[in-house]
Structure formats: structure tokens, C-alpha cells
Design an enzyme around this catalytic site. Structure first.
Site, PDB file in Angstrom:
ATOM      1  N   GLU A 114       0.882  -1.235   0.003  1.00  0.00           N
ATOM      2  CA  GLU A 114       0.083  -0.010  -0.049  1.00  0.00           C
ATOM      3  C   GLU A 114       0.833   1.169  -0.024  1.00  0.00           C
ATOM      4  O   GLU A 114       2.016   1.096  -0.003  1.00  0.00           O
ATOM      5  CB  GLU A 114      -0.885  -0.107   1.337  1.00  0.00           C
ATOM      6  CG  GLU A 114      -1.883  -1.023   1.274  1.00  0.00           C
ATOM      7  CD  GLU A 114      -2.755  -1.189   2.213  1.00  0.00           C
ATOM      8  OE1 GLU A 114      -2.660  -0.700   3.204  1.00  0.00           O
ATOM      9  OE2 GLU A 114      -3.650  -2.047   2.474  1.00  0.00           O
ATOM     10  N   HIS A 242      -8.917   9.264   3.692  1.00  0.00           N
ATOM     11  CA  HIS A 242      -8.572   8.272   2.610  1.00  0.00           C
ATOM     12  C   HIS A 242      -8.752   8.666   1.494  1.00  0.00           C
ATOM     13  O   HIS A 242      -9.847   9.208   1.161  1.00  0.00           O
ATOM     14  CB  HIS A 242      -9.327   7.086   3.055  1.00  0.00           C
ATOM     15  CG  HIS A 242      -8.591   5.729   2.418  1.00  0.00           C
ATOM     16  ND1 HIS A 242      -8.841   5.482   0.853  1.00  0.00           N
ATOM     17  CD2 HIS A 242      -8.151   4.521   2.941  1.00  0.00           C
ATOM     18  CE1 HIS A 242      -8.200   4.383   0.449  1.00  0.00           C
ATOM     19  NE2 HIS A 242      -7.726   3.961   1.932  1.00  0.00           N
ATOM     20  N   ARG A 290      -0.692   8.703   2.134  1.00  0.00           N
ATOM     21  CA  ARG A 290      -1.902   9.210   1.974  1.00  0.00           C
ATOM     22  C   ARG A 290      -2.385  10.633   1.914  1.00  0.00           C
ATOM     23  O   ARG A 290      -3.265  11.238   1.191  1.00  0.00           O
ATOM     24  CB  ARG A 290      -2.973   8.476   3.070  1.00  0.00           C
ATOM     25  CG  ARG A 290      -3.647   7.555   2.671  1.00  0.00           C
ATOM     26  CD  ARG A 290      -4.244   6.802   3.848  1.00  0.00           C
ATOM     27  NE  ARG A 290      -4.294   5.223   3.490  1.00  0.00           N
ATOM     28  CZ  ARG A 290      -4.757   4.415   4.331  1.00  0.00           C
ATOM     29  NH1 ARG A 290      -5.192   4.852   5.679  1.00  0.00           N
ATOM     30  NH2 ARG A 290      -4.584   3.171   4.081  1.00  0.00           N
ATOM     31  N   HIS A 351     -10.979   9.141   7.423  1.00  0.00           N
ATOM     32  CA  HIS A 351     -10.927   7.878   7.666  1.00  0.00           C
ATOM     33  C   HIS A 351     -10.414   7.606   9.121  1.00  0.00           C
ATOM     34  O   HIS A 351     -10.705   6.591   9.758  1.00  0.00           O
ATOM     35  CB  HIS A 351     -10.066   7.537   6.661  1.00  0.00           C
ATOM     36  CG  HIS A 351      -9.304   5.927   6.458  1.00  0.00           C
ATOM     37  ND1 HIS A 351     -10.305   5.216   6.304  1.00  0.00           N
ATOM     38  CD2 HIS A 351      -8.473   5.444   6.608  1.00  0.00           C
ATOM     39  CE1 HIS A 351      -9.833   4.102   6.398  1.00  0.00           C
ATOM     40  NE2 HIS A 351      -8.731   4.161   6.674  1.00  0.00           N
ATOM     41  N   ARG A 386      -0.679   8.703   9.343  1.00  0.00           N
ATOM     42  CA  ARG A 386      -0.393   7.346   9.478  1.00  0.00           C
ATOM     43  C   ARG A 386       0.108   6.468   8.149  1.00  0.00           C
ATOM     44  O   ARG A 386      -0.600   6.661   7.085  1.00  0.00           O
ATOM     45  CB  ARG A 386      -1.658   6.500  10.176  1.00  0.00           C
ATOM     46  CG  ARG A 386      -1.768   4.950  10.105  1.00  0.00           C
ATOM     47  CD  ARG A 386      -2.886   4.726  10.657  1.00  0.00           C
ATOM     48  NE  ARG A 386      -4.187   5.025   9.847  1.00  0.00           N
ATOM     49  CZ  ARG A 386      -4.621   3.978   9.180  1.00  0.00           C
ATOM     50  NH1 ARG A 386      -4.183   2.570   9.093  1.00  0.00           N
ATOM     51  NH2 ARG A 386      -5.578   4.245   8.098  1.00  0.00           N
TER      52      ARG A 386
HETATM   53  P1  FAD Z   1     -12.788   0.109  16.652  1.00  0.00           P
HETATM   54  O1  FAD Z   1     -12.303  -0.856  16.198  1.00  0.00           O
HETATM   55  O2  FAD Z   1     -13.487   1.431  16.197  1.00  0.00           O
HETATM   56  O3  FAD Z   1     -13.760  -0.023  18.054  1.00  0.00           O
HETATM   57  C1  FAD Z   1     -14.336   1.005  19.025  1.00  0.00           C
HETATM   58  C2  FAD Z   1     -15.393   0.281  19.676  1.00  0.00           C
HETATM   59  O4  FAD Z   1     -15.579   1.260  21.057  1.00  0.00           O
HETATM   60  C3  FAD Z   1     -16.832  -0.201  19.513  1.00  0.00           C
HETATM   61  O5  FAD Z   1     -17.057  -1.494  19.870  1.00  0.00           O
HETATM   62  C4  FAD Z   1     -17.619   0.736  19.856  1.00  0.00           C
HETATM   63  O6  FAD Z   1     -18.845   0.163  20.187  1.00  0.00           O
HETATM   64  C5  FAD Z   1     -17.018   1.143  21.290  1.00  0.00           C
HETATM   65  N1  FAD Z   1     -17.211   2.248  21.688  1.00  0.00           N
HETATM   66  C6  FAD Z   1     -17.157   3.570  21.157  1.00  0.00           C
HETATM   67  N2  FAD Z   1     -17.782   4.612  22.005  1.00  0.00           N
HETATM   68  C7  FAD Z   1     -18.175   3.941  23.114  1.00  0.00           C
HETATM   69  C8  FAD Z   1     -18.977   4.477  24.220  1.00  0.00           C
HETATM   70  N3  FAD Z   1     -19.308   5.691  24.422  1.00  0.00           N
HETATM   71  N4  FAD Z   1     -19.283   3.700  24.883  1.00  0.00           N
HETATM   72  C9  FAD Z   1     -19.379   2.291  24.819  1.00  0.00           C
HETATM   73  N5  FAD Z   1     -18.567   1.523  23.699  1.00  0.00           N
HETATM   74  C10 FAD Z   1     -18.263   2.501  23.042  1.00  0.00           C
HETATM   75  N6  FAD Z   1      -6.372  -0.089   9.783  1.00  0.00           N
HETATM   76  C11 FAD Z   1      -5.632  -0.949   9.241  1.00  0.00           C
HETATM   77  O7  FAD Z   1      -4.457  -1.018   9.715  1.00  0.00           O
HETATM   78  N7  FAD Z   1      -5.580  -1.466   7.953  1.00  0.00           N
HETATM   79  C12 FAD Z   1      -6.783  -1.448   7.140  1.00  0.00           C
HETATM   80  O8  FAD Z   1      -6.678  -2.218   6.209  1.00  0.00           O
HETATM   81  C13 FAD Z   1      -7.635  -0.589   7.655  1.00  0.00           C
HETATM   82  N8  FAD Z   1      -8.636  -0.384   6.766  1.00  0.00           N
HETATM   83  C14 FAD Z   1      -9.849   0.458   7.377  1.00  0.00           C
HETATM   84  C15 FAD Z   1     -10.952   0.348   6.725  1.00  0.00           C
HETATM   85  C16 FAD Z   1     -11.996   1.056   7.098  1.00  0.00           C
HETATM   86  C17 FAD Z   1     -13.391   1.376   6.417  1.00  0.00           C
HETATM   87  C18 FAD Z   1     -11.878   1.858   8.294  1.00  0.00           C
HETATM   88  C19 FAD Z   1     -12.974   2.691   8.722  1.00  0.00           C
HETATM   89  C20 FAD Z   1     -10.874   1.841   8.965  1.00  0.00           C
HETATM   90  C21 FAD Z   1      -9.832   1.094   8.542  1.00  0.00           C
HETATM   91  N9  FAD Z   1      -8.579   0.973   9.193  1.00  0.00           N
HETATM   92  C22 FAD Z   1      -7.427   0.037   8.718  1.00  0.00           C
HETATM   93  C23 FAD Z   1      -8.328   1.615  10.389  1.00  0.00           C
HETATM   94  C24 FAD Z   1      -8.555   0.593  11.734  1.00  0.00           C
HETATM   95  O9  FAD Z   1      -9.647  -0.380  11.230  1.00  0.00           O
HETATM   96  C25 FAD Z   1      -8.846   1.075  12.926  1.00  0.00           C
HETATM   97  O10 FAD Z   1      -8.019   2.165  13.349  1.00  0.00           O
HETATM   98  C26 FAD Z   1      -9.064   0.011  14.250  1.00  0.00           C
HETATM   99  O11 FAD Z   1      -9.791  -0.786  13.612  1.00  0.00           O
HETATM  100  C27 FAD Z   1      -9.454   0.610  15.271  1.00  0.00           C
HETATM  101  O12 FAD Z   1      -9.776  -0.145  16.112  1.00  0.00           O
HETATM  102  P2  FAD Z   1     -10.294   0.085  17.846  1.00  0.00           P
HETATM  103  O13 FAD Z   1     -10.317  -1.124  18.498  1.00  0.00           O
HETATM  104  O14 FAD Z   1      -9.296   1.159  18.217  1.00  0.00           O
HETATM  105  O15 FAD Z   1     -11.653   0.621  17.408  1.00  0.00           O
HETATM  106  C1  SIN Z   2      -7.189   0.483   3.115  1.00  0.00           C
HETATM  107  O1  SIN Z   2      -7.566  -0.766   2.892  1.00  0.00           O
HETATM  108  O2  SIN Z   2      -6.957   1.127   2.078  1.00  0.00           O
HETATM  109  C2  SIN Z   2      -7.179   0.904   4.463  1.00  0.00           C
HETATM  110  C3  SIN Z   2      -6.057   0.774   5.044  1.00  0.00           C
HETATM  111  C4  SIN Z   2      -5.750   1.639   6.239  1.00  0.00           C
HETATM  112  O3  SIN Z   2      -6.628   2.239   6.536  1.00  0.00           O
HETATM  113  O4  SIN Z   2      -4.727   1.500   6.828  1.00  0.00           O
END
Ligand code: FAD
Ligand code: SIN
Length: 524
Positions: A114, A242, A290, A351, A386
Site C-alpha cells: 500500500e 482516505h 495518503r 478515515h 499514518r
Molecule cells: P474500533 O474497532 O473502532 O472499536 C471501537 C469500539 O468502541 C466499538 O466497539 C464501539 O462500540 C466502542 N465504543 C465507542 N464509544 C463507546 C462508548 N461511548 N461506550 C461504549 N462503547 C463505545 N487499519 C489498518 O491497519 N488496516 C486496514 O486495512 C484498515 N482499513 C480500514 C478500513 C475502513 C473502512 C476503516 C473505517 C478503517 C480502517 N483501518 C484500517 C483503521 C482501523 O480499522 C481502525 O483504526 C482500528 O480498527 C481501530 O480499532 P479500535 O479497536 O481502536 O476501535
Molecule cells: C485500505 O485498505 O486502504 C485502508 C488501510 C488503512 O486504513 O490502513
């Protein structure tokens, strides 16, 4: 209700669930999420998780350098080294929990590349890696006897000395977290969760903007809660857009993502005339980091007065394209776009948040007994921007570090039983929900128009004044309202919007994802 746990984990994405699994063998854990276990940014991750696994061509030094370059040299080198070097061991952990990464016929990982990566190092599960990770971890947490799951539970405030009547300011040295007030959305009651250690794993802030790839739960609740509790929040100006979300006007919110891995596979960006344009902006073309690609697209859209550009993958083998990107193929087909023959209309969308709750190398925040991991945290890994697929890696490496540190210290922490119950005397349900829903839209518009990819002092000042009015109105409404998810989210996006603006105003340079017409990049 009052609950008592060793660990309170707020968030069921990769950060929260992996931390819960790592501490649960010897302790009781409450895993709280505001909707379902599945609804999290993690579930939507497409491209995959970056880690050095092919030692024939790749090494830690290259991954570290790529991360520092993408971050515009604002990353904390210690955090970068920790995450990159800790990656392979945590990948093994994910595999043990049942995550299935694609392999080639010879048994080696099928690695993608990527933007900003000098090597092929992205482990993935087709184009839905996040769903694979999320569903594997959900299976694990559901069958762990020490983890109690609380879905549809919305954390409103963390508990600190403030709730014992003490004055807490940003200068108070020993602010300590004793748990959280959590709204049970089924009963409407605000319950008290007392804990010895609390983990904030509430994910990102995409829903602060109208156009976002994030599920709409991404309202920055954890960051707002910690800021209100006088904890330290950093680097909020670095919002990653993104470059290639599917352009589908009047269609999806959140926007459907066209993974960057598609550009790694050979897809190229074209303007409305079908001409390639990235050579005008960066020698790395469509695979530049990005921030650069998103700004280039923004600039082309302004040049043509259009709302999108195109991504072209039509020159690649159609069967191979379908095999690598089955979900994207299907989604586009459902809109009448055959990606093997047609250009894909794309536009940037909010994003990822590089900043958040400031933590040290153990994932510990400025508030004692409170850790923050994942997208809501600011470890220093990402600096100004990032590197693609580094966030899942950061979440799992820091969940491990925080779990180890918390396990070493939890023996010295006791539950506080003297915290009062939530007091909602004199509050009522708002008569007109439209007051809240309309304000949410206004915040989204202010952020999109004035605090987007390209910023200026004038725009930021205008945004500040507009947001201030909404802030005053919402705080008044909050004080007289029964707690609801809607009013709490509105309050949180206003808090987070304010932090993004304020920290953007404080940065008097264009750096990483923060680009302002008023101040140049220090090296230009
Ligand atoms: P999240 O997975 O967002 O989890 C947040 C949790 O907090 C949820 O369970 C929610 O219910 C809970 N929560 C929030 N507020 C409250 C509240 N007030 N009370 C109780 N619960 C709450 N990153 C990569 O490294 N590779 C990728 O390929 C990639 N692709 C992506 C594609 C998309 C479409 C998106 C949106 C993001 C992508 N990212 C990618 C970024 C990555 O997915 C996220 O940064 C990462 O998954 C965040 O994980 P997390 O556990 O911190 O939060
Ligand atoms: C993507 O698949 O382009 C998202 C990857 C990322 O957010 O790190």
C-alpha cells in the site's frame, strides 16, 4: 445497578477485545460496547495489517523508515520501533485466535503493498481483513468464562476524584480513574461500573465529518470523556482522509472504501478527462503516502469543479481482480460499475485519527489506572500521518503492552465504593429530538467545510465561532436532559471538533495531514 470488575474495557474492536483476552485468565473483565460487538472500525478494515514477515526482502529498518517518512518525521521513534518490532509476535497471536491470513500456494503469506510502503508487507484476508479479525475475536471473547459482555451500553463519563467532590484541574497530578458511568440503552438507566483498571478502546472520530469511511459509532467518545476528565489529548489536527472512498452521491454513509491495496495492485488515479495526474504531485505516483494523494485529488477536483476523480483497474486481469477484491467487485457491481471494465468514481473521506488520548509506551494515559489503546490513543507512532495498515498493528501491539503493564500493577489498586450514583434529578427527555439531530448535521458540515483537507486561519476561525454556539446550546440541553446516546454523541463530537480545531490553530506550519494555506511546510 452497580457492577464491580477488575478490568473495565470500553470498546469491542481489535484494541478492546485483544486486551480483554490478554488479561482475562486471572481476572474478571467487563467488555462494554455501545451497539453490537461487531459494529466497530475494526470490522470494516479492508487492506490488512502491516508487519515484517518476508525476511528475504524486508526488515524492521525498512518498515521503521517508511513509518517515519509517512509521519512527516513527527513520529516518536521509540513508539515506531516498539510497534514494528512487536508486530510479528502479535501476528502469531492473531493466528492463534483463529485469524486466517491469505497464503500463496507455497504456504507463504500473500503480501499486499500500500501507499508509502517500500515492500510488500500487508497481511490480509481477501479485501475484508477487519471482518475476519473481528469475527475471530468475538468467538474468543464469547467463550471466555471471565469476560462479561455488555452490548448496547454507552459509556458517558469516567469516574475520578471529581465525583468525590474534589476539584480536578489540568494541573492536578494524580487524577485517578475508578471506572465509568454507563448508560444501559435497554433500561434507560445509567449504571455505575467500578473497576481497578479501565481501558479506553473507543476507536476513532470519522463521524465528526459528513463524508467518512467510519461506521457512525465513531464519535470520539473516549477522547471526549478523557478530555472532560482533564486528561491529556494530543495531535488531534492530524485527521487522515482516505483518498479513495467510493463516490456514491446520496448513497452510503459511511462511504464504502476502495482499499489502497488496489493501487498497490496497479490501479491508477485519473481525472475527469481520464488522464493520469499523480506525476504532477509526487514521484511515487498513486502510491505516495495518503496525505499527498488525498491533497492531489482535492486539488484536481477543484481544478475540474468536480466531486470525484477516477480509479482505473481495467488494465489488470479481470479474474485476478475479482479474486483479490471480491467485496469491492460486488459492491460496485450493485451500483452498475463493473470494475474490470469501468473506471471507479472515488473521492477522499475522513478515515482515521492519528492523535487522541496521549499514552506512554505502556499504553497508560495521563490519568492513573486508565489505559488507552487503538485509534482513540495517541502513542506517537503515526506522527503527522499514518502509514497504511499500521493502525491494526498498533492496536494489537499496544493492547499487549497495556495488558502486561496493568497485570503488573493491578495488585496495588482497590475498588472505590464511595462514588455516588448517577444523579439525573430534574432532567426530562428532550421534547424535540430534531434539536439534537440537526445540531449533529451542523457539526458535520462545519467540520467538512472548514476543517477538512485544506485549512486556513479564516476557515478555522469561522468554524470556531460556529461551533461555540452549538457548544453553549448543547451544554444547556445536556444539563436538563435524561441521558441518551444521541445527546451524549452530540456533546462528544462538539468536544472532539473543538480539539481538532484548537490543535489545528496551534500548529503554525503545514505538516503531515495538517495543511494550511497560511503556513508553509518547514522544509519548503
Ligand atoms: P474500533 O474497532 O473502532 O472499536 C471501537 C469500539 O468502541 C466499538 O466497539 C464501539 O462500540 C466502542 N465504543 C465507542 N464509544 C463507546 C462508548 N461511548 N461506550 C461504549 N462503547 C463505545 N487499519 C489498518 O491497519 N488496516 C486496514 O486495512 C484498515 N482499513 C480500514 C478500513 C475502513 C473502512 C476503516 C473505517 C478503517 C480502517 N483501518 C484500517 C483503521 C482501523 O480499522 C481502525 O483504526 C482500528 O480498527 C481501530 O480499532 P479500535 O479497536 O481502536 O476501535
Ligand atoms: C485500505 O485498505 O486502504 C485502508 C488501510 C488503512 O486504513 O490502513
Amino acid at each position: 445497578m452497580v457492577y464491580e470488575y477488575d478490568y473495565l474495557v470500553i470498546g469491542s474492536g481489535l484494541a478492546g477485545m485483544s486486551f480483554a483476552l490478554k488479561v482475562a485468565d486471572n481476572a474478571r473483565v467487563a467488555l462494554v460496547c455501545k451497539t453490537s460487538l461487531e459494529e466497530a472500525n475494526t470490522y470494516f478494515a479492508q487492506g490488512g495489517i502491516a508487519s515484517v514477515t518476508n525476511l528475504e526482502v524486508d526488515n524492521f529498518t525498512k518498515h521503521i523508515k517508511d513509518t517515519l517518512v509517512a509521519g512527516d518525521w513527527l513520529s516518536d521513534p521509540a513508539a515506531v520501533e516498539k510497534v514494528v518490532k512487536g508486530g510479528p509476535e502479535q501476528i502469531e497471536e492473531l493466528i492463534k485466535w483463529g485469524v486466517n491470513f491469505d497464503k500463496k500456494e507455497n504456504g507463504e503469506f500473500d503480501l499486499h503493498r500500500e501507499g508509502g510502503h517500500s515492500e510488500f508487507r500487508i497481511l490480509h484476508h481477501a479485501d475484508n481483513t477487519g471482518a475476519e479479525i473481528q469475527t475471530s475475536l468475538i468467538k474468543e471473547v464469547k467463550c471466555h468464562p471471565n469476560i462479561d459482555i455488555f452490548e448496547n451500553h454507552f459509556a458517558i463519563e469516567i469516574l475520578t476524584q471529581h465525583h468525590l467532590g474534589k476539584i480536578v484541574t489540568r494541573r492536578t497530578q494524580d487524577i485517578t480513574c475508578y471506572g465509568a458511568y454507563v448508560l444501559n440503552q435497554k433500561t434507560g438507566n445509567v449504571d455505575k461500573f467500578l473497576s481497578r483498571v479501565t481501558l479506553m478502546a473507543t476507536g476513532g472520530v470519522g463521524a465528526v465529518y459528513t463524508t467518512t469511511t467510519n461506521p457512525l459509532i465513531a464519535t470520539g467518545d473516549g477522547i471526549a470523556m478523557v478530555y472532560r476528565a482533564k486528561g491529556t489529548v494530543k495531535d488531534m489536527e492530524f485527521i487522515q482522509f482516505h483518498p479513495t472512498a467510493l463516490y456514491n452521491p446520496g448513497g452510503d454513509r459511511p462511504s464504502f472504501l476502495i482499499t489502497e491495496a488496489m493501487r498497490g495492485y496497479g490501479a491508477v488515479l485519473r481525472n475527469l478527462n481520464g488522464e493520469e495526474f499523480m506525476h504532477k504531485y509526487d514521484s511515487r505516483l498513486s502510491l505516495a503516502p495518503r496525505d499527498i494523494v488525498a491533497r492531489a485529488i482535492d486539488s484536481e477536483m477543484k481544478l475540474y469543479g468536480s466531486d470525484h476523480v477516477y480509479l482505473d483497474v481495467t488494465h489488470k486481469d479481470p479474474e485476478e481482480t475479482k479474486q483479490h477484491f471480491p467485496n469491492i467487485y460486488e459492491k460496485c457491481m450493485s451500483l452498475g460499475i463493473d470494475i474490470t471494465k469501468d473506471y471507479i468514481p472515488v473521492a477522499p473521506a475522513a478515515h482515521y485519527l492519528c492523535g487522541g488520548i496521549k499514552v506512554d509506551l505502556n499504553g497508560e494515559s495521563s490519568i492513573k489506572r486508565l489505559y488507552a489503546v487503538g485509534e482513540c490513543s495517541c502513542t506517537g507512532l503515526h506522527g503527522g500521518n499514518r502509514l497504511a495498515s499500521n493502525s491494526l498493528l498498533e492496536a494489537i501491539v499496544y493492547a499487549d503492552a497495556a495488558a502486561k503493564h496493568a497485570q503488573e500493577h493491578i495488585g496495588g489498586y482497590y475498588l472505590r465504593s464511595d462514588i455516588p450514583d448517577w444523579n439525573d434529578e430534574g432532567t426530562t427527555h428532550p421534547e424535540e429530538m430534531v434539536l439534537i439531530t440537526q445540531s449533529i448535521k451542523e457539526v458535520n458540515q462545519i467540520m467538512g467545510y472548514y476543517v477538512g483537507i485544506v485549512r486556513s486561519d479564516v476557515r478555522l476561525n469561522r468554524a470556531w465561532n460556529r461551533l461555540d454556539i452549538l457548544y453553549e446550546e448543547t451544554e444547556k440541553l445536556f444539563k436538563i436532559s435524561k441521558a441518551s446516546r444521541e445527546i451524549c454523541e452530540l456533546r462528544n463530537i462538539i468536544n472532539v471538533g473543538y480539539l481538532i480545531m484548537r490543535q489545528a490553530m496551534e500548529r503554525k506550519e503545514s505538516r503531515g495531514l495538517h495543511f494550511t494555506v497560511d503556513y508553509p511546510h518547514p522544509q519548503k
